[in-house]
Design a protein around this motif. Structure first.
Motif, mmCIF file in Angstrom:
data_model
loop_
_atom_site.group_PDB
_atom_site.id
_atom_site.type_symbol
_atom_site.label_atom_id
_atom_site.label_comp_id
_atom_site.label_asym_id
_atom_site.label_seq_id
_atom_site.Cartn_x
_atom_site.Cartn_y
_atom_site.Cartn_z
ATOM 1 N N PRO A 29 81.153 -29.920 64.479
ATOM 2 C CA PRO A 29 80.657 -29.215 65.670
ATOM 3 C C PRO A 29 79.138 -29.135 65.678
ATOM 4 C CG PRO A 29 82.491 -28.040 64.697
ATOM 5 C CD PRO A 29 82.149 -29.139 63.741
ATOM 6 N N GLY A 30 78.550 -29.522 66.794
ATOM 7 C CA GLY A 30 77.109 -29.445 66.937
ATOM 8 C C GLY A 30 76.334 -30.532 66.231
ATOM 9 N N LYS A 31 77.039 -31.489 65.647
ATOM 10 C CA LYS A 31 76.357 -32.567 64.920
ATOM 11 C C LYS A 31 76.731 -33.923 65.507
ATOM 12 C CE LYS A 31 75.900 -30.178 60.501
ATOM 13 N NZ LYS A 31 76.093 -30.284 59.025
ATOM 14 N N GLU B 176 81.911 -28.424 54.061
ATOM 15 C CA GLU B 176 81.069 -29.312 54.878
ATOM 16 C C GLU B 176 81.768 -30.609 55.271
ATOM 17 O OE1 GLU B 176 80.265 -27.846 51.971
ATOM 18 O OE2 GLU B 176 79.012 -29.183 50.734
ATOM 19 N N ASP B 177 82.980 -30.826 54.775
ATOM 20 C CA ASP B 177 83.767 -31.990 55.209
ATOM 21 C C ASP B 177 84.530 -31.687 56.496
ATOM 22 O OD1 ASP B 177 84.544 -32.568 51.768
ATOM 23 O OD2 ASP B 177 83.093 -33.666 53.001
ATOM 24 N N THR B 178 84.496 -30.438 56.929
ATOM 25 C CA THR B 178 85.175 -30.063 58.160
ATOM 26 C C THR B 178 84.605 -30.836 59.348
ATOM 27 O OG1 THR B 178 85.743 -27.854 57.383
ATOM 28 C CG2 THR B 178 85.613 -28.164 59.764
ATOM 29 N N ALA B 179 85.471 -31.532 60.067
ATOM 30 C CA ALA B 179 85.034 -32.364 61.185
ATOM 31 C C ALA B 179 86.254 -33.001 61.837
ATOM 32 C CB ALA B 179 84.085 -33.459 60.697
ATOM 33 N N VAL B 180 86.015 -33.618 62.971
ATOM 34 C CA VAL B 180 87.013 -34.523 63.546
ATOM 35 C C VAL B 180 86.750 -35.902 62.960
ATOM 36 C CG1 VAL B 180 87.930 -35.590 65.634
ATOM 37 C CG2 VAL B 180 87.174 -33.192 65.685
ATOM 38 N N TYR B 181 87.769 -36.499 62.411
ATOM 39 C CA TYR B 181 87.642 -37.799 61.764
ATOM 40 C C TYR B 181 88.191 -38.876 62.703
ATOM 41 C CZ TYR B 181 86.208 -35.751 57.372
ATOM 42 O OH TYR B 181 85.496 -35.092 56.396
#
Length: 124
Positions: A41-43, A89-94
């Motif tokens: 999010p936001g990146k 910090e690995d939290t993301a949509v992959y």
């Protein structure tokens, strides 16, 4: 038409492992490589890992090296991402991506086809 379908995302605790899968269908002959990217999010979207289809050469982002491992099953047109020692910090949509032209490795613009993405959330 190429379709990429990711699976395996979810909510895990820090330190846990997770394996993502991406199955490709449609006209996939001539695949040069497949890769994984992620967007938090936001990146901006960032490169995670890639693997060449014929020789299995791998490339990794420094942030995941020695924790994440990419592999492929050419018979199943499937690429995997084994994620170990997960961090918040690995939290993301992959996102899974397929590269038909010259090998793009970390360059997202080189990948012609993209999946819908799968959410990975790592809690502390």
């Amino acid at each position: 038409q190429v379709q990429l379908v990711e699976s395996g995302g979810g909510l895990v605790q820090a330190g846990d492992s997770l394996r993502l899968s991406c199955a490709a269908s449609g006209v996939t002959s001539g695949t040069r490589a497949m890769g994984w990217f992620r967007q938090a999010p936001g990146k901006e979207r960032e490169f995670v890992a890639a693997i060449t289809w014929n020789r299995g050469r791998t490339d990794y982002a420094d942030s995941v090296k020695d924790r994440f491992f990419i592999s492929r099953d050419t018979a199943k047109n499937t690429v995997y991402l084994q994620m170990n020692s997960l961090k918040a910090e690995d939290t993301a949509v992959y996102y899974c991506a397929l590269n038909l032209g010259a090998y793009g490795a970390k360059n997202a613009n080189a990948y012609e086809h993209w999946g819908q993405g799968t959410q990975v959330t790592v809690s502390t």
